[in-house]
Scaffold this motif. Sequence first.
Motif, mmCIF file in Angstrom:
data_model
loop_
_atom_site.group_PDB
_atom_site.id
_atom_site.type_symbol
_atom_site.label_atom_id
_atom_site.label_comp_id
_atom_site.label_asym_id
_atom_site.label_seq_id
_atom_site.Cartn_x
_atom_site.Cartn_y
_atom_site.Cartn_z
ATOM 1 N N GLY A 116 0.766 -1.242 0.000
ATOM 2 C CA GLY A 116 0.000 0.000 0.000
ATOM 3 C C GLY A 116 0.791 1.283 0.000
ATOM 4 N N LYS A 117 2.124 1.211 0.040
ATOM 5 C CA LYS A 117 2.929 2.434 0.151
ATOM 6 C C LYS A 117 2.680 3.391 -1.012
ATOM 7 N N VAL A 120 -1.016 4.737 -1.125
ATOM 8 C CA VAL A 120 -1.240 5.735 -0.078
ATOM 9 C C VAL A 120 -0.526 7.038 -0.426
ATOM 10 N N THR A 188 2.055 1.380 6.901
ATOM 11 C CA THR A 188 0.949 0.711 6.215
ATOM 12 C C THR A 188 0.939 -0.773 6.584
ATOM 13 N N ASN A 189 0.160 -1.549 5.861
ATOM 14 C CA ASN A 189 -0.018 -2.971 6.137
ATOM 15 C C ASN A 189 1.308 -3.727 6.193
ATOM 16 N N SER A 281 -8.035 -1.535 -0.387
ATOM 17 C CA SER A 281 -8.314 -0.124 -0.679
ATOM 18 C C SER A 281 -8.901 0.586 0.525
ATOM 19 N N GLU A 283 -8.312 -0.126 3.684
ATOM 20 C CA GLU A 283 -7.223 0.126 4.638
ATOM 21 C C GLU A 283 -6.342 1.280 4.174
ATOM 22 N N ASN A 284 -6.024 1.322 2.893
ATOM 23 C CA ASN A 284 -5.212 2.419 2.365
ATOM 24 C C ASN A 284 -5.925 3.761 2.515
ATOM 25 N N GLN A 287 -5.691 4.987 6.085
ATOM 26 C CA GLN A 287 -4.391 5.600 6.362
ATOM 27 C C GLN A 287 -4.385 7.065 5.918
ATOM 28 N N CYS A 288 -4.954 7.321 4.755
ATOM 29 C CA CYS A 288 -5.027 8.698 4.254
ATOM 30 C C CYS A 288 -5.949 9.541 5.136
#
Length: 814
Positions: A116-117, A120, A188-189, A281, A283-284, A287-288
């Motif tokens: 996810g880096k 994100v 992230t994850n 998506s 989870e990402n 994070q945002c």
Amino acid sequence: MTLTLPNIIPILNAKTNGKPENFEIDSVSIDSRSLQNGAGTLFFAIAGPNYDAHSYISNLIENGVRNFVVTHIPENLEGKAYFIIVENTLDALQQFAAWYRGLFHFPVIGITGSNGKTIVKEWLNFLLGPDYNIIRSPKSYNSQVGVPLSVVSINENHNLGIFEAGISTVNEMVKLEPIIRPTIGLLTNIGSAHDEGFSNLGEKIKEKLKLFTHSDILICHKNKTVEAFLSQKVTTFTWSCKDESADVFIGKKPMVDKTVLKIRHNGQVFEIKIPFQDDASIENAIQCLMVLLHFGYSHETIEQRMELLYPVEMRLKVKNGINNTTLIDDSYSSDFQSLKIALDFLESQKQYKKKTLILSDIFQSGLDTDELYSKVSQLVISNKIQRVIGIGETISAYKNKFANCITFKDTEGFIDAFDTLSFGNETILIKGARTFEFERIVLLLEEKTHETVLEINLNAISHNLNFFKSKLKPATKMMVMVKAFGYGNGGFEIAKLLEHHHVDYLGVAFADEGISLKSAGIKLPIMVLNPETTSFQSIIQHELEPEIYSIKGLKSFLQIAKQRKLEQFPIHIKIDTGMHRLGFEENNMDELIAILKENKSVKVKSILSHMATSDDVSFKDFALSQITRFEKLSAKLMTGLQIHPIRHMLNTSGITNFPDAQYDMVRLGIGLYGISNDAEEQKQLENVGTLKSVISQIRTIPEGDSVGYGRRFIADKPTKIATIPIGYADGISRGWGNEKGFVTIKNKKAPILGSVCMDMLMVDISNISCKEGDRVVIFGESPTVNEIAKALGTIPYEILTGISQRVKRVFYRE
């Protein structure tokens, strides 16, 4: 920021050889193939497992590069360049980047994790872009080389950084941390990618957390395993969908093709919608969301922006396939964790009930082989995959773990058997490690559409917008021109993006352009630059704002305004200061003031003029005389009417060449689309539009045969030619034919042979290995619009606006 060699050498603790011709450094490079390498480049000659850049220094010197960081001076090159000699060039690059990072003191978000880096990072750039001038890692530049190259791209105009950090083993993050030096950490994850580089999960987490050693705050999912390795000095901002003790607690509810997130934070509860349903998506996106909360954005702004998130096609790409199939292209990696994510994504994107998985041997799992493929089998069953096609010796050995499974030992075996396989009315996930070259499978299954398209890079538009914003004073407003169908690039989609970026005004040439944008939902104020009197009724009806440039036009508009009993309707007064195209002249001023003085129907929203020579510094005196005349006449109008409207006269080149004449607003035009007449500025802009087509047919003609109308090309030897389905009806000038112009195929130039036809052109591919159906670049990175315009003796505006609207526009974000 200008760097000098005397600044750099002490940082690298280096010896030197030779005398520098130029002390100033304007770029850093490690790529010997880059055409941007030049006299101001500092080239780091890095040696990798399969190459050594020292071998290419001789060619670089021939191309004008003069300054090199090396471990040794190649044979016969001493005295031919300036050499900075170090023990390890990669270490030197990292030391230099860390020093360079220390010159800037704005917030930096550092992102690491297993998955996810990049997504994100790209989403944060989109979400924060309207408010910050962001420097971020390009694409997935998160490696030991990619990170320093990303960081040395910072300049004085940036006020927020977003950088990825990827590691594959221990003792790597300690090198990246001082280069990124994040003030805000984002974890992230944590999955199984690169597990083979670590002895256990704890070692992996511990290594990743080193990125946040000096961060003010760490944003992460509340996780006991992670918390066990966190230093007590690190302040965290946590989220969870299960643990209500997290700083932010989030509930999830699917809704058609969206997900509703119910957020509880600081005693307040609010909801947002995101356009995704797959777990990765979601989870990402969370994070945002956490970053936006940390930055103090209002709930309303968060809701508006998060709903506009989009799929990032860097690893998982959705494509149309043959025989009514949908392809999920994930030929980037093959590890167990990403397989789970990809299968989840497949479920959310499927268009057909039948699902097929094409899967290579799985690496980086951290599991023994028996356990791994048992778990994969369970995933296949739980995701209701009807068919599995395995490729690789290991997965072939575990074929019996899958129902309805066929296997091949390698990709070549699959390709050989392709005609015996049946694909149709299904969704296909193509998931393979790069060593298996699954892009060859994607190519077989992808629908072949022989169409010409103009691809518009919305990220590049955002970049160019922010570049010109950085040149403005804080209070200066910006109008962006979207006339002529967005300079040929498309209107509504670009206008929507500009609205997201909070520009102050849009400018169009004629009323119908503005009406189209308003009807499509654009709410920004829109000025019509060349309104015809017959369009005044429509302009008023659609709340557009006309430019008024003559007494006759003013009287006509006022008559309609009076009939419709308008009050304070916004108009814009155009003054002719020397362009002599449209506008009030000095001898009109008294009459203009007299007409407007007691009139309540309209309000002068702005006073403007247009510069005739802002792009040509040889006419600087004339340009300054226009500015002086504008100051005089606009001041007279303002005094006479006792008003303080917006004043503006700078276009794209004026923004750069006459910064003292910004007044209250500037008008950005072709610069938004990546075009500048200044060579140095052009380097700072990103290409927006790429016109692409395909090869329709390939043939070889013998010596003496001709190509096209009028036999304007006659072969002097056997010549291999390709026909491309694009011609002058699409906007390709006939003057670009007859070997004057070229297209790019497989990154090589293919000269245009003979005359450009109405719907086709022919090119020489004698020295290019290509086939029918291969992509062709008509313009973009090469040839550029500037190159074509220069060759044809015209301007880039004509090339861009000449592209026919029968050419399909495709908008994308990288």
